[in-house]
Structure formats: structure tokens, C-alpha cells
Design a protein around this motif. Structure first.
Motif: not given
Length: 184
Positions: A28-30, A89-91, A129-130
Motif C-alpha cells: 500500500n505505497f499509495a 511503514k513508509v513515511k 511511489i504508488g
């Protein structure tokens, strides 16, 4: 998958994980909201393929005694390895993460790089990145940093955050024939 535990240093005071040839799922990069994610939360799950890797992650504890948050589902059949995975997590902030998309396999990329004609890797940012949610990924090399803290009630935790990543994309034969795709 190959995991290296990098000791704390000036840039990473809590150390980090250097992981090569990883497999990721539930992307779930978006940051789409759904039954499992809040709107705006970008993340994915790292598949932990062996019990040895799982044990190493569970034995790597922070100052509070917390280890990496590996989830273990029992094996479906007796004798099988349990299904193990970890939320990452991606922040996006001023420190990254730096994410690159390579339009070929890792082996092909390394061979072409040695020959001096590696395909361009595409840098992805918060807006692009999405696209990783919709592509076929062969493998991933990544660095994951821990965020260790305590809550006001006194309980402690460790959360995995993406620090950097190179994604190797499976490209079909039609896209592979397009020189524009590789020479942009």
C-alpha cells in the motif's frame, strides 16, 4: 533473503536492517484507505522466509526489550514452515526514504552495470511511489530502520520504517523491446 544487522552509528543511532533479495506483499505505497489501512498510511509487509531469519529478528531487542514485530501464522500443513511477515511503514520526510525502480531483474541489472550499459533506475517520490502497488516485483533490496519509543502508559514498542529501497520489476517482453523504456 539475506539480512544484515547494522550496528548503531551516527546516521542511525538505533542501527538498521540491510535486507537483500526480499519479497514483499500487501503493498500500500499509495496510502489508500481500506479495511486494513487508514487513509494516508503507506506500508507493505516483508515476508520472513525462514525460521532462522524470524529468530534473528525476534532476538534483536531494543533498550526496552522489544524486538521487531514479526507476525507468525501457523503452518497450513504439518511439516510446513509457518507464514511469517513484518509490517514496514513508509513515511516521506527530509531523510527519505530513497526509493528506486529498476526495470529488470537484479542479475540482469548487475550484469549490464558491469558491462557499462545498465538500465536507468527511476527515483520514486511521495507522488510516484504508488506505482509499486500495481507492478510485478521480482525482488527488493532495502534498508529498514527501527523507531523505538514508549507510550505515556509506560508500554514500549518498536516500529519498522523504510529507509531506502531498490525494487526490481518484472517487465514483459513487449515493454522490454521498447528501447525508450530503458533509455529514458
Amino acid at each position: 533473503m539475506n539480512i544484515n544487522f547494522i550496528e548503531p552509528n551516527r546516521a542511525f543511532p538505533n542501527g538498521y536492517l540491510e535486507i537483500n533479495d526480499a519479497r514483499i506483499i500487501w503493498k500500500n505505497f499509495a496510502g489508500r484507505g481500506d479495511r486494513f489501512n487508514r487513509e494516508g498510511d503507506r506500508n507493505f509487509h516483508l515476508v520472513v522466509p525462514t525460521q532462522e531469519d524470524c529468530d534473528a529478528l525476534l532476538n534483536d531487542k531494543n533498550e526496552y526489550g522489544d524486538s521487531w514485530n514479526v507476525k507468525i501464522k501457523p503452518a497450513r500443513e504439518e511439516g510446513d514452515v509457518p507464514f511469517m511477515h513484518m509490517l514496514v511503514k513508509v513515511k516521506f520526510n527530509n531523510r527519505g526514504p530513497n526509493v528506486y525502480l529498476v526495470p529488470c531483474s537484479k542479475e540482469e541489472y548487475i550484469a549490464k552495470k558491469k558491462a557499462g550499459n545498465a538500465p536507468n533506475q527511476v527515483a520514486l517520490d511521495a507522488d510516484t511511489i504508488g506505482c509499486l502497488d500495481d507492478i510485478d516485483i521480482l525482488s527488493v533490496d532495502m534498508d529498514i530502520r527501527p523507531y523505538d519509543d514508549t507510550l505515556p502508559n509506560g508500554s514500549s514498542f518498536r516500529t519498522a520504517y523504510l529507509s531506502g529501497m531498490r525494487v526490481y520489476q518484472r517487465v514483459d517482453r513487449f515493454a522490454a523491446d521498447d528501447e525508450y523504456f530503458f533509455d529514458r
